[in-house]
Design an enzyme around this catalytic site. Structure first.
Site, PDB file in Angstrom:
ATOM      1  N   GLY A  58       0.807  -1.229   0.000  1.00 31.79           N
ATOM      2  CA  GLY A  58       0.000   0.000   0.000  1.00 31.79           C
ATOM      3  C   GLY A  58       0.833   1.267   0.000  1.00 31.79           C
ATOM      4  O   GLY A  58       1.978   1.286  -0.440  1.00 31.79           O
ATOM      5  N   SER A  59       0.230   2.336   0.520  1.00 35.54           N
ATOM      6  CA  SER A  59       0.795   3.682   0.446  1.00 35.54           C
ATOM      7  C   SER A  59       2.100   3.816   1.218  1.00 35.54           C
ATOM      8  O   SER A  59       2.283   3.213   2.281  1.00 35.54           O
ATOM      9  CB  SER A  59      -0.217   4.676   1.015  1.00 35.54           C
ATOM     10  OG  SER A  59       0.397   5.922   1.252  1.00 35.54           O
ATOM     11  N   THR A  60       2.993   4.668   0.688  1.00 32.81           N
ATOM     12  CA  THR A  60       4.258   4.938   1.373  1.00 32.81           C
ATOM     13  C   THR A  60       4.048   5.748   2.650  1.00 32.81           C
ATOM     14  O   THR A  60       4.969   5.894   3.446  1.00 32.81           O
ATOM     15  CB  THR A  60       5.247   5.690   0.465  1.00 32.81           C
ATOM     16  OG1 THR A  60       4.640   6.893   0.022  1.00 32.81           O
ATOM     17  CG2 THR A  60       5.623   4.854  -0.734  1.00 32.81           C
TER      18      THR A  60
END
Lengths: 131, 390
Positions: A58-60
């Protein structure tokens, strides 16, 4: 019985505690409550445990969430995963949470339970299962 | 990994804890990917600065790093945040105003340029083969494909670490041997107004690095196309025939050419709204360049219709607040919702609409998911027309 498992050390540090096995990839952004130290999809508390899971996804923004865990005191004692990725490496380096990549992940998780203790001593290239 | 003496010193803490951690992040991520060394960069651009996205943990991190002495070592710019910095938007929520301004303040004090834009090449044009560490996928692909510069798609924290240390790991698109075209796509039958939809198709259907032939040379259209393909796919480089500088990429010996026509991208275009639909028209994703902005002023000054329940949302770089002060005032007087230094995709919308009409495939990709809107991709001009009841 195997009780020593070889690891690659990404962030080193002493770690001793009960495991929480979440045999999945975790998106720290969205799937974790950083204020409580809870993995939301399974409603399990990782605060103060040895967190064992496949890896991150998923997102950083997930790296900032991992940093937040340490800041809010909700962090796991250490993390043991099957695969490293930039989100996890970045988060644990910044938060100084020990991170280990266990070589034989599938066998490792079969050998641990609620009643075992996981131990890693700083500088050693393995984790031990006790009990 | 091979490290220079200077890098060793930084990693060992001779420049302080913050720089040691920042370099450790880059070294360890690089090692896990198989990088053999680091490379100095000339420009870092950081994404992941919107409070809506990063929340308290992100704000806390930036604050901690600032107070422990973090300062940028190279030219560094900032992506848009979650609020309209002009403060007068009718539709972008200002509920996180104080939090966003706090993030912005720490970044400015660290030495970041106050750009608040997703087109950082407006402020500094990358040179051919220059190494950069940029976040923001639409800017990364523009830097590689249009300017022939070299950057990977960095996550927010990694780009921040590169800004502080001046290095990134030498891997991926930094290396010429990884910039290899392995398919050609002929797009000559696609009209420019559908480049947003074409970009979405490319992102979802093409995995390797393509070369596009028969392509328009208009930078505004290419910006739209590249942004969309970087949103729906993980492209960091799309070679554009006769545009991407030579010797910044290689081409495989035997490659086939694929043709794509408008029928294939139809599902991404969507359908026209009806007269009953409440329309949110949106242009400025990525942010408008100065030529597009002047074109908008011209279109609006020739249009004497009203907007009714519709709204035209336009997002522009922070610097336009100074450069185009009078033009912004004029557009606002005509009911245009000009928002400055922000991104509707990472913001909350405070009004509801039935339809999103835009030239941007990237905006469609994110806003249809976040705000559950019907969507229609068309040209810049037609977007304005539809909002103003054309």
């Amino acid at each position: 019985m195997f009780n020593k498992f070889v690891v690659d050390i990404i962030v080193d540090g002493d770690c001793r505690g009960k495991p929480l096995v979440l045999d999945t990839y975790i998106s720290f952004f969205g799937e974790v409550d950083p204020y409580k130290g809870i993995h939301l999809p399974t409603n399990s508390l990782f605060k103060g445990r040895v967190m064992v899971f496949r890896g991150a996804r998923g997102s950083t923004v997930g790296s900032y969430i991992i940093y937040g865990l340490k800041k809010y005191g909700t962090n796991p004692l250490c993390m043991i995963v099957s695969k490293p990725d930039p989100i996890l490496i970045t988060g644990t380096v910044l938060a100084e949470i020990p991170l280990f990549i266990v070589k034989n992940y599938d066998v490792f998780i079969k050998n641990i339970s609620e009643n075992t203790i996981i131990l890693h001593r700083k500088g050693e290239g393995w984790v031990e299962i006790i009990g | 990994m091979y490290l220079s003496r200077e890098q060793e010193k930084m990693l060992n803490g001779e420049y302080g804890w913050v720089y040691a951690r920042a370099l450790e992040v880059i070294v360890k991520v690089g090692e896990s990917l198989g990088a053999e060394k680091l490379v100095p960069i000339v420009h870092a651009h950081i994404s992941g600065v919107s409070y809506t996205n990063i929340g308290e943990p992100g704000l806390g991190f930036i604050k901690d790093f600032y107070s422990k002495g973090a300062r940028v070592r190279v030219y560094s710019t900032i992506n848009p945040g979650c609020i309209d910095l002009a403060g007068s938007s009718q539709v972008i929520s200002s509920s996180f105003r104080e939090k966003q301004l706090e993030i912005n303040m720490y970044l400015e004090k660290m030495g970041f340029e106050k750009t608040f834009t997703c087109i950082p090449y407006l402020h500094r044009k990358p040179g051919i083969n220059e190494h950069l560490a940029w976040g923001e996928s639409s800017a990364v692909i523009f830097a590689n494909s249009i300017f022939g510069a070299r950057t990977n798609r960095e996550g927010g924290p990694l780009a921040l670490a590169a800004a502080l240390t001046g290095y990134t790991y030498y891997w991926g698109l930094h290396i010429l041997d990884n910039r290899v075209v392995s398919t050609k796509i002929d797009v000559s039958s696609i009209r420019g107004e559908y480049y947003g939809a074409l970009g979405l198709w490319l992102g979802e259907h093409i995995r390797e690095i393509p070369m596009l032939t028969g392509i328009s040379g208009r930078l505004d259209l290419l910006k739209i196309l590249l942004a969309a393909s970087a949103a729906s796919g993980d492209h960091g480089l799309i070679v554009l025939e006769n545009i991407t500088p030579e010797k910044t990429y290689l081409v495989n010996d035997k490659i086939e050419t694929v043709f794509v026509d408008e029928n294939e991208i139809e599902e991404y275009i969507g359908s026209m709204p009806s007269r009953k639909d409440k329309i949110l028209g949106y242009i400025g994703c990525p942010h408008l360049d100065p030529y597009e902005f002047e074109k908008l002023v011209e279109i609006i000054s020739k249009n004497d219709k009203g907007v009714g329940d519709n709204l035209l949302l336009v997002s522009i770089p922070y610097i336009y607040m100074e450069v185009f002060k009078d033009e912004i005032g004029f557009l606002k007087s005509r009911g245009v919702d000009i928002v400055v230094g922000t991104c509707p995709i990472v913001s909350k919308l405070s009004r509801e609409f039935d339809y999103l009409v835009t030239n941007s495939g990237k905006a469609v990709f994110y806003m249809s998911r976040l705000h559950k809107l019907n969507t229609y991709i068309t040209s810049f001009e037609r977007t304005v027309d539809l909002v103003y009841g054309g």
